[in-house]
Each structure stands twice: as structure tokens, then as C-alpha cells.
Design an enzyme around this catalytic site. Structure first.
Site, short mmCIF file in Angstrom:
data_model
loop_
_atom_site.label_atom_id
_atom_site.label_comp_id
_atom_site.label_asym_id
_atom_site.label_seq_id
_atom_site.Cartn_x
_atom_site.Cartn_y
_atom_site.Cartn_z
N ARG A 225 0.81 -0.97 -0.23
CA ARG A 225 -0.65 0.34 0.12
C ARG A 225 1.18 1.35 -0.27
O ARG A 225 1.64 1.58 0.80
CB ARG A 225 -1.09 0.17 1.80
CG ARG A 225 -2.49 -0.40 1.32
CD ARG A 225 -3.17 -0.21 0.24
NE ARG A 225 -4.45 -0.99 0.15
CZ ARG A 225 -4.95 -1.87 -1.63
NH1 ARG A 225 -3.28 -2.53 -2.13
NH2 ARG A 225 -5.56 -2.00 -1.04
N GLU A 254 -3.81 8.08 -5.48
CA GLU A 254 -4.68 7.02 -6.08
C GLU A 254 -5.93 7.67 -6.90
O GLU A 254 -6.42 7.69 -6.13
CB GLU A 254 -4.37 5.85 -6.47
CG GLU A 254 -3.87 5.13 -5.96
CD GLU A 254 -3.23 3.76 -5.25
OE1 GLU A 254 -4.05 2.82 -5.34
OE2 GLU A 254 -2.61 2.96 -4.64
N HIS A 273 -2.34 0.60 -9.76
CA HIS A 273 -2.91 -0.57 -8.76
C HIS A 273 -3.55 -1.72 -10.02
O HIS A 273 -4.81 -2.08 -9.42
CB HIS A 273 -3.49 -0.17 -7.87
CG HIS A 273 -4.02 -0.42 -6.85
ND1 HIS A 273 -4.38 0.27 -5.49
CD2 HIS A 273 -3.79 -2.12 -6.37
CE1 HIS A 273 -4.26 -0.73 -4.66
NE2 HIS A 273 -4.68 -2.28 -4.54
P1 NAD Z 1 -1.47 -10.97 4.50
O1 NAD Z 1 -2.45 -10.41 5.93
O2 NAD Z 1 -1.60 -12.59 3.97
O3 NAD Z 1 -0.59 -10.73 4.70
C1 NAD Z 1 0.25 -10.08 5.52
C2 NAD Z 1 1.66 -9.90 5.63
O4 NAD Z 1 2.06 -8.81 6.89
C3 NAD Z 1 0.47 -10.89 7.42
O5 NAD Z 1 2.12 -11.63 7.38
C4 NAD Z 1 1.80 -10.32 8.78
O6 NAD Z 1 2.42 -10.86 9.51
C5 NAD Z 1 2.78 -9.37 7.61
N1 NAD Z 1 2.10 -7.98 8.61
C6 NAD Z 1 1.59 -7.28 9.60
N2 NAD Z 1 2.06 -6.13 9.93
C7 NAD Z 1 3.06 -5.86 10.00
C8 NAD Z 1 4.16 -5.31 10.41
N3 NAD Z 1 3.46 -4.15 11.20
N4 NAD Z 1 5.40 -5.57 10.66
C9 NAD Z 1 5.94 -6.51 9.80
N5 NAD Z 1 4.98 -7.24 8.70
C10 NAD Z 1 3.34 -7.08 9.01
O7 NAD Z 1 -2.18 -10.11 2.85
P2 NAD Z 1 -1.81 -10.06 1.30
O8 NAD Z 1 -2.76 -11.22 1.04
O9 NAD Z 1 -0.19 -10.59 1.42
O10 NAD Z 1 -1.90 -8.87 1.17
C11 NAD Z 1 -0.79 -7.57 1.86
C12 NAD Z 1 -0.98 -6.68 1.95
O11 NAD Z 1 -0.96 -6.17 0.05
C13 NAD Z 1 -3.01 -5.93 1.09
O12 NAD Z 1 -2.98 -5.90 3.01
C14 NAD Z 1 -3.10 -5.36 0.22
O13 NAD Z 1 -2.92 -3.92 1.05
C15 NAD Z 1 -1.86 -5.68 -0.17
N6 NAD Z 1 -2.04 -5.82 -1.39
C16 NAD Z 1 -2.05 -5.09 -3.01
C17 NAD Z 1 -2.34 -5.39 -4.32
C18 NAD Z 1 -2.12 -5.18 -5.54
O14 NAD Z 1 -3.10 -4.85 -5.75
N7 NAD Z 1 -0.98 -4.44 -5.32
C19 NAD Z 1 -2.55 -6.45 -4.03
C20 NAD Z 1 -3.20 -7.40 -2.64
C21 NAD Z 1 -2.70 -7.01 -1.71
#
Ligand code: NAD
Length: 307
Positions: A225, A254, A273
Site C-alpha cells: 500500500r 491514487e 494498482h
Molecule cells: P496477508 O495477511 O497474507 O499478509 C500480510 C503480512 O504482513 C502478514 O504476514 C502480517 O503478519 C504482515 N504484517 C502486518 N503488519 C506487519 C508489521 N507491522 N511488520 C511486519 N509484518 C507485518 O495479506 P496479503 O494478501 O499478503 O496482502 C498484504 C497487503 O498487500 C494487503 O493488505 C494489501 O494492502 C496489499 N495488496 C496489494 C495488491 C495490489 O494489487 N497491489 C494486491 C493484494 C494485496
């Protein structure tokens, strides 16, 4: 709660046609219809991209994104509204997008595309191109996205390390650092890749100190993000050439404003995005909705419940 009608909110349309998802779910034992804002109150649940105030009056909101930072958790909870998200489905899509960024940098593809728009036959400098095996990438965030990135890059011969809160090992990562060792983790790698969600804790995790710690030849990737990164510090690092380039799918604002200096930089790849886009998106997210309709029926806890 009693589930009789699920609305597929028309805000999903930039990601897939709402009608594709409603047809995909038409075999559920409940009504599933495409809805606009004026029909929210006639539903018990909605599947949506955006948030609407009217969602506070229904029982269940399913976000088609993994990132749910746009939803008001406290208000949903106060109104007994369940929120579920779509994490778990974006590993391969985002992994391949990130591999594409890295291959563009290593094989200079973005440069050729830019030259092509001006019909210019121009080879890269002899030492600009390289190959990925033996390079290193540090992935900040080791969840679904991080693991997907590690899988695809690992298959390309990239040495992948990770950063997570605990520093405990994660399959697919050759080494994992704790958050406290972030600056050490990003030093001496060719690529730093951010896959973190946006929370109070992750806001501006990537700041000027991180760019300072990176190699001058390193490239930065953000598919998590925008506000996880101090974008002004990123622009300053790119302008002063203290890092070599960036590939960005997410931004502080965005759409990325037309006047942003990021648009004009030769070594910056901007994507709007869409790192997780795939023609299968409605099926992948529909399967989570279906699973939770089944769970509701059998009295089990929801999958991917956030609130
Ligand atoms: P997920 O829940 O599988 O993984 C998120 C990870 O981040 C987890 O392992 C969590 O423990 C870790 N985390 C949270 N806070 C943290 C911190 N302070 N320090 C270290 N690690 C931390 O989620 P995901 O499916 O991997 O998605 C992650 C993020 O990516 C979503 O929240 C979204 O914002 C973004 N995303 C973007 C796109 C895109 O199109 N660009 C697509 C999917 C997800």
C-alpha cells in the site's frame, strides 16, 4: 444472522464485471444480484471494492481486496457488521507482476518500450543489462503476497530474504530478519520489495533511513500500500540517485496525480494498482464468498474474518 440476499456492489467493476461474479454464485441457496447504492438496504450481505455508509445497516461485508484499510473497523464493529477480506488469492498474480518488474530492469524491457514509443533504435549500454540468478531480493512482509513473490523469484534464481515482526523462518525465504533489523536486511540487496498491509503500525515503515541503507544500484518495489512508504523520501532518493530505480503499483494518492515526478523518471515503472489483476479474479474471490456462505450455514467461524 439469516442470509437471504447477497448484493454484488457495482464498485467491483474496475476489477471484474459484477455480473460475472453474480452468475458465478448463482447456484448458492440465496439470491445474488448486482446492486447499486440504492439497493444496499435490501441485502443482508454485500461483496464490494469500496465502502459505503449504508453497509453499517447490513450483516456482512466482503472486500474483494486483501487490503481493508479503507473500511471503518470501529463503526462496523459497533454496528455488529462482519467484515471479511480476500487475502490468500494474490500470491501468484502479484508474484508474477514483481518478477516482470525485475525482468524489465535486468533485461531493460521498460527502456525498449519507452524507445519504441518514439520509433528509436537504441541499444542499452553494455553494462546496463544483467541476469537475475545470483541477485538478492529482500521482501518486507512475508504473508500471501510476500510468499508468492518469494516463490516466483526463487524459481528465477533470485536469493530471497524476508522481514517480519518475529524474524522466525518462513518457507520459501532463505533468511528472515525481524522488523528491528530492517536496515540491515535492505543493505546489500539488488531489490527491496514491499508487500505490507497499511495499518497504524506500518505507516511510513519505508522512510529516508531505509533508502539511505540501500545500495546505490538497488531498485525498490511497492505492491503493498502506498502510505507504507514515505513517498517524498522515495522521490528524493530517486532524484539524488541514492537508489537506481523503482517499480510501483500503489501510491500515497491514487490515481497517481499527473504532476507527480514519478511519471517522468526513466528508471521508474508505474502500474495503476493492478498487480493482482487476472481474468480469474471473480472466481478466486467468489470461492471465498461461497466458503463463507457454507460456513454460515453450518455455524462455523468465517474464513478471512477481519471484524
Ligand atoms: P496477508 O495477511 O497474507 O499478509 C500480510 C503480512 O504482513 C502478514 O504476514 C502480517 O503478519 C504482515 N504484517 C502486518 N503488519 C506487519 C508489521 N507491522 N511488520 C511486519 N509484518 C507485518 O495479506 P496479503 O494478501 O499478503 O496482502 C498484504 C497487503 O498487500 C494487503 O493488505 C494489501 O494492502 C496489499 N495488496 C496489494 C495488491 C495490489 O494489487 N497491489 C494486491 C493484494 C494485496
Amino acid at each position: 444472522f439469516e442470509l437471504e440476499r447477497v448484493g454484488v456492489h457495482e464498485s467491483v467493476d474496475p476489477v471484474f464485471p459484477a455480473s460475472e461474479l453474480s452468475s458465478y454464485l448463482s447456484d448458492l441457496p440465496v439470491d445474488v444480484d448486482v446492486i447499486g447504492d440504492d439497493e444496499i438496504d435490501a441485502c443482508d450481505a454485500v461483496v464490494t471494492l469500496e465502502h459505503r455508509e449504508a453497509f453499517l445497516e447490513i450483516d456482512w461485508v466482503h472486500s474483494i481486496q486483501a487490503g481493508v484499510d479503507r473500511f471503518p473497523f470501529d463503526a462496523l464493529e459497533a454496528n455488529d457488521v462482519i467484515l471479511t477480506n480476500s487475502t490468500g488469492i494474490h500470491d501468484r498474480t502479484v508474484g508474477e507482476t514483481v518478477a516482470g518488474y525485475l525482468l524489465a530492469f535486468s533485461r531493460r524491457l521498460h527502456e525498449h518500450v519507452a524507445n519504441g514509443t518514439e520509433r528509436r533504435w537504441d541499444k542499452p549500454a553494455w553494462d546496463d543489462a544483467f541476469t537475475l540468478p545470483g541477485t538478492s531480493a529482500c521482501v518486507v512482509g512475508t504473508g500471501t503476497l510476500g510468499s508468492g513473490v518469494a516463490d516466483v523469484l526463487g524459481a528465477l534464481g533470485v536469493h530471497v530474504t524476508g522481514v517480519r515482526r518475529s524474524g522466525d523462518p518462513v518457507p520459501g525465504f532463505e533468511e528472515v530478519y525481524a522488523n528491528d533489523d530492517l536496515l540491515e536486511a535492505v543493505a546489500d540487496v539488488e531489490f527491496v520489495i514491499v508487500t505490507l498491509p497499511l495499518t497504524d503500525e506500518t505507516h511510513h515503515t519505508i522512510d529516508a533511513d531505509v533508502f539511505e541503507a540501500m545500495d546505490e544500484g538497488a531498485r525498490f518495489v511497492n505492491v503493498g500500500r502506498g502510505p507504507v512508504v514515505d513517498q517524498d523520501a522515495l522521490i528524493a532518493a530517486l532524484e539524488s540517485e541514492s537508489i537506481a530505480g523503482a517499480a510501483l503499483d500503489v501510491f500515497g494518492t491514487e490515481p497517481l496525480p499527473e504532476e507527480s515526478p514519478l511519471w517522468g523518471m526513466d528508471e521508474v515503472i508505474v502500474t495503476p494498482h493492478c498487480a493482482a489483476f487476472t481474468e480469474d479474479y471473480f472466481r478466486d474471490t467468489g470461492d471465498i464468498v461461497r466458503e463463507n456462505v457454507d460456513r454460515l450455514d453450518s455455524g462455523e467461524a468465517f474464513h478471512n474474518r477481519i471484524v
